[in-house]
Design a protein around this motif. Structure first.
Motif, short mmCIF file in Angstrom:
data_model
loop_
_atom_site.label_atom_id
_atom_site.label_comp_id
_atom_site.label_asym_id
_atom_site.label_seq_id
_atom_site.Cartn_x
_atom_site.Cartn_y
_atom_site.Cartn_z
N TYR A 164 0.80 -1.22 0.00
CA TYR A 164 0.00 0.00 0.00
C TYR A 164 0.83 1.28 0.00
CZ TYR A 164 1.02 -1.04 4.88
OH TYR A 164 1.66 -1.39 6.04
N ARG A 165 2.13 1.23 0.28
CA ARG A 165 3.00 2.41 0.26
C ARG A 165 3.81 2.39 -1.04
NH1 ARG A 165 3.75 4.92 4.95
NH2 ARG A 165 3.41 2.99 6.12
N GLU A 166 3.12 2.51 -2.17
CA GLU A 166 3.75 2.16 -3.44
C GLU A 166 3.90 3.30 -4.44
OE1 GLU A 166 0.61 2.46 -3.19
OE2 GLU A 166 -0.55 1.61 -4.81
N HIS A 167 3.51 4.54 -4.09
CA HIS A 167 3.55 5.61 -5.08
C HIS A 167 4.91 5.71 -5.75
CE1 HIS A 167 0.65 7.81 -2.06
NE2 HIS A 167 0.08 6.75 -2.61
N THR A 168 5.98 5.79 -4.94
CA THR A 168 7.31 6.00 -5.49
C THR A 168 7.82 4.75 -6.21
OG1 THR A 168 8.49 5.35 -3.46
CG2 THR A 168 7.80 7.65 -3.65
N HIS A 169 7.39 3.58 -5.78
CA HIS A 169 7.79 2.35 -6.48
C HIS A 169 7.23 2.37 -7.91
CE1 HIS A 169 7.60 0.38 -2.21
NE2 HIS A 169 8.59 1.24 -2.33
N VAL A 197 -0.18 8.76 -11.78
CA VAL A 197 -0.23 8.30 -10.39
C VAL A 197 -0.94 9.35 -9.53
CG1 VAL A 197 1.11 7.64 -8.36
CG2 VAL A 197 1.86 6.89 -10.64
N MET A 198 -0.58 10.61 -9.70
CA MET A 198 -1.21 11.66 -8.92
C MET A 198 -2.70 11.76 -9.24
SD MET A 198 -0.66 13.89 -6.52
CE MET A 198 1.07 14.36 -6.46
N ALA A 199 -3.06 11.66 -10.50
CA ALA A 199 -4.46 11.71 -10.88
C ALA A 199 -5.24 10.56 -10.26
CB ALA A 199 -4.60 11.69 -12.41
N GLU A 200 -4.60 9.40 -10.13
CA GLU A 200 -5.27 8.27 -9.47
C GLU A 200 -5.52 8.58 -8.00
OE1 GLU A 200 -7.28 4.88 -9.15
OE2 GLU A 200 -6.45 5.67 -11.04
N HIS A 208 -3.79 1.32 -4.60
CA HIS A 208 -3.97 0.39 -5.71
C HIS A 208 -3.53 1.02 -7.03
CE1 HIS A 208 -6.15 -2.23 -3.00
NE2 HIS A 208 -6.90 -1.21 -2.64
N ILE A 209 -2.22 1.21 -7.18
CA ILE A 209 -1.66 1.72 -8.43
C ILE A 209 -1.30 0.52 -9.30
CG2 ILE A 209 0.16 3.10 -9.48
CD1 ILE A 209 -1.75 4.71 -7.70
N LYS A 213 -0.48 -1.51 -16.78
CA LYS A 213 -0.19 -2.69 -17.59
C LYS A 213 1.06 -2.49 -18.46
CE LYS A 213 -2.76 -6.27 -20.01
NZ LYS A 213 -4.11 -6.67 -20.50
N ASP A 214 1.25 -1.27 -18.98
CA ASP A 214 2.36 -1.02 -19.90
C ASP A 214 3.72 -1.20 -19.23
OD1 ASP A 214 0.55 -0.48 -21.90
OD2 ASP A 214 0.62 1.70 -21.61
N THR A 215 3.83 -0.85 -17.95
CA THR A 215 5.10 -0.96 -17.24
C THR A 215 5.17 -2.19 -16.35
OG1 THR A 215 4.27 0.42 -15.44
CG2 THR A 215 5.43 1.55 -17.23
N HIS A 216 4.15 -3.03 -16.42
CA HIS A 216 4.08 -4.27 -15.63
C HIS A 216 4.14 -3.99 -14.14
CE1 HIS A 216 4.60 -6.50 -19.39
NE2 HIS A 216 5.55 -5.63 -19.68
N PHE A 217 3.55 -2.85 -13.75
CA PHE A 217 3.43 -2.56 -12.32
C PHE A 217 2.07 -3.08 -11.85
CE2 PHE A 217 2.81 -0.16 -8.44
CZ PHE A 217 4.07 -0.24 -7.87
N GLN A 218 2.11 -4.13 -11.04
CA GLN A 218 0.89 -4.89 -10.72
C GLN A 218 0.53 -4.77 -9.24
OE1 GLN A 218 1.40 -8.81 -12.49
NE2 GLN A 218 1.76 -7.95 -14.50
N GLY A 219 0.35 -3.54 -8.78
CA GLY A 219 -0.10 -3.29 -7.41
C GLY A 219 1.04 -2.82 -6.54
N GLY A 220 0.57 -2.12 -5.55
CA GLY A 220 -0.59 -1.71 -4.84
C GLY A 220 -1.56 -2.78 -4.35
#
Length: 583
Positions: A148-153, A164-167, A184-185, A188-195
């Motif tokens: 859940y502390r994933e913004h910077t990741h 990310v900010m808009a989310e 919950h960021i 799909k394009d960068t394969h970042f799967q959560g959050g």
């Protein structure tokens, strides 16, 4: 001990390029010759005081980890070449990522106080060397799974910071159309799967993601010269959860390309971790399974980058590893946190002054004042643009709620749905041997005959459907306890004997664990089947079941979750199955 030696460079702005271990070590030894190596520098007053004077009231002094020690550990435990050099350009990029991460979180905190961000939010102040490492060593194609502390990741993984900010602002131009929010960021394009919001739930998901990489290689759908890995982030408090042991076991058993990044900030939410954990040295947990681990000081950017590169290289070439990064979380658990935890306010006051990784780096002399000022100006302009984008983005339309309810139309005919890949038959023909095909054909023929005469059992009917679907679509997988023996009702019978251990996985006795692995496969294009020996055993997997059901909506429709969960319920004639086998 190094900082006083580098003070002249800080005053003159002399850059250090490239940064070499030999230079750092020489500086360290020179500093040690002039002062007690237990001394530290007060980043506020600029004076040198003994470590004890600074930290005697602190619960977590900085670890004394030298590069000499790290280098030897890496050579012995990881057996891959250790790269001592980090180019000036890479150091500059890492510093920029740290500054962007800090300023992004500062803006989030301010927006939260203004009511522009609602719900739960967790910030990353003080842990900026971790996104710097991610930006330096983790590739775009690698699968990233965070908590859940994933913004910077996410930002370090390449997810656009404005999205990310808009989310976080719950706007339609966010990464998940505003449906995910801070915890919950996904992209799909960068394969970042959560959050993922529940502590430690991300661990088995990441194992499933790593399995999907192996499955891609087996089926032949992986990119050429595939060296992808999966990366999972977990706190040292969350790593005390049983999911960690289960996932380490899974990673070792199948030699998964999985990197565990343990963010060791000393706090499990508000609790001082040693108050509840007998051993906070999480990097040693893997030793029971033959998985190497190492701990670095997250206050030292250069060592974090060098050790991180070596560990990542190991995972790409050899298998799973644990990288524990000692940090300080300079904020509370969330902006709404009253911060009443034991010793925390005094500790944070000290840490902000003397363990802030950005301040420590800026005092190192590795970059000139002019270079750092240019980075800060660039990030400031970027943050203005990011905030402007988020504020101007419209809220999600009312219709989105209905659109994200379910991905398929109510009249979808699943019997006529084509396989997941166009060359499905070619893949199956290559992977299933003639002997395996003969055994499969004999069972399918026998079960089909029973079906035609009306004597087939429910269990056999489901087994027949599973076998036919796994033969038809090579992207279908199955997970179950006692799978190779057919479980309780022969539902997964002959799947492993026909399709192998990777597609048909025999699992440990924990439904939540293998339901989680199935979820990770589902995120990456596979169609997992989970067989519960008894339906009520699914109680063990309630978190995973809930998250699987929410995936399509939470990700704004980016990720499907074609998971089938099967479990027998009720009682059989002439059997007393007991209270825990009968619901």
């Amino acid at each position: 001990a190094l900082l006083p030696t580098l003070a002249p460079a800080l005053r003159t702005g002399a850059p250090a390029r490239p940064v070499r271990a030999s230079r750092v070590l020489r500086a360290s030894r020179a500093a040690a010759a002039r002062m007690d190596i237990t001394e530290t520098i007060d980043m506020v007053g600029g004076t040198v005081r003994t470590q004890r004077e600074v930290t005697e009231q602190m619960m977590r002094p900085r670890p004394n980890i030298t590069w000499d020690h790290l280098h030897k550990q890496l050579e012995v435990n990881f057996e891959v070449p250790v790269n001592d050099e980090v180019s000036h350009e890479d150091v500059l990029n890492a510093y920029k990522m740290m500054v962007l991460s800090r300023q992004f979180e500062n803006a989030c905190n301010q927006a939260y106080m203004q009511g522009l961000i609602r719900g739960f939010m967790h910030l990353d102040h003080g842990q900026e060397t971790i996104p710097a490492l991610v930006g330096d060593s983790i590739k775009l194609g690698d699968i990233k799974v965070s908590y859940y502390r994933e913004h910077t990741h996410a930002i370090a993984s390449g997810v656009p910071a404005d999205k990310v900010m808009a989310e976080l602002f719950a706007k339609v131009d966010g990464t998940c159309k505003g449906a995910g929010g801070s915890m919950h960021i996904y992209d799909k394009d960068t394969h970042f799967q959560g959050g993922w919001a529940l502590v430690a739930e991300q661990l088995p998901y990441a194992a499933g993601c790593a399995r999907s990489i192996l499955l891609d290689r087996e089926t032949g759908v992986a990119p050429e010269n595939d060296d992808r890995i999966a990366v999972v982030f977990v706190g040292e408090g969350g790593a005390q959860n049983g999911r960690m042991a289960e996932t380490l076991n899974a990673a070792a058993k199948e030699n998964l390309p999985l990197l565990f990044i343990v963010i060791d900030n000393g706090r499990a939410i508000n609790t001082f971790t040693p108050d509840v954990a007998q051993n906070s040295e999480v990097f040693t947990q893997g030793s029971h399974y033959g998985i190497p681990g190492i701990k670095v000081d997250g206050g030292n950017l250069l060592d974090t980058l060098r050790a991180g590169r070596t560990v990542v290289d190991y995972v790409r070439k050899k298998g799973p590893a644990v990288l524990q990064i000692h940090t300080y979380r300079l904020q509370g658990h969330s902006p709404a946190d009253p911060e009443h935890e034991r010793g925390r306010k005094e500790e944070k006051k000290w840490a902000r002054a003397e363990a802030d990784p950005i301040k420590l780096f800026e005092a190192s002399g590795m970059l000139s004042e002019e270079e750092m000022d240019a980075v800060k100006a660039e990030v400031k302009a970027e943050m203005n643009r990011i905030l402007d984008f988020a504020k101007k983005s419209p809220p999600p339309p009312r219709e989105l709620a209905k659109q994200l309810e379910f991905p398929d139309a109510p009249d979808t005919d699943y019997n006529n749905r084509p396989p997941s890949v166009p060359n499905a038959k070619e893949i199956t023909d290559r992977l299933v041997s003639p002997d395996q095909l003969a055994g499969y054909s004999a069972r399918v023929e026998a079960l089909t005959a029973k079906a035609k005469e009306g004597s087939i059992s429910i269990g056999d009917a489901i087994n027949l459907a599973i076998l036919e679907e796994m033969m038809r679509d090579p992207m279908t997988t199955i997970h179950a306890e006692d799978l190779q023996a057919g479980s309780s009702y022969d539902i997964p019978a002959l799947t492993q004997q026909t399709f192998g251990k990777l597609r048909a996985a025999d699992e440990i006795i924990d439904e939540g664990h293998f339901m989680g692995k199935a979820l990770g496969e589902g995120l990456n294009g596979y169609r997992p089947i989970v067989e519960l020996m008894n339906a009520n055993f699914g109680i063990y997997g309630m978190a995973e079941l809930s998250s699987a059901g929410n995936t399509y909506a939470t990700t704004g429709g980016q990720f499907l979750m074609p998971m089938t969960i099967i479990g027998a319920g009720g009682t059989a004639p002439n059997q007393a199955l007991g209270a825990e086998h009968s619901q």
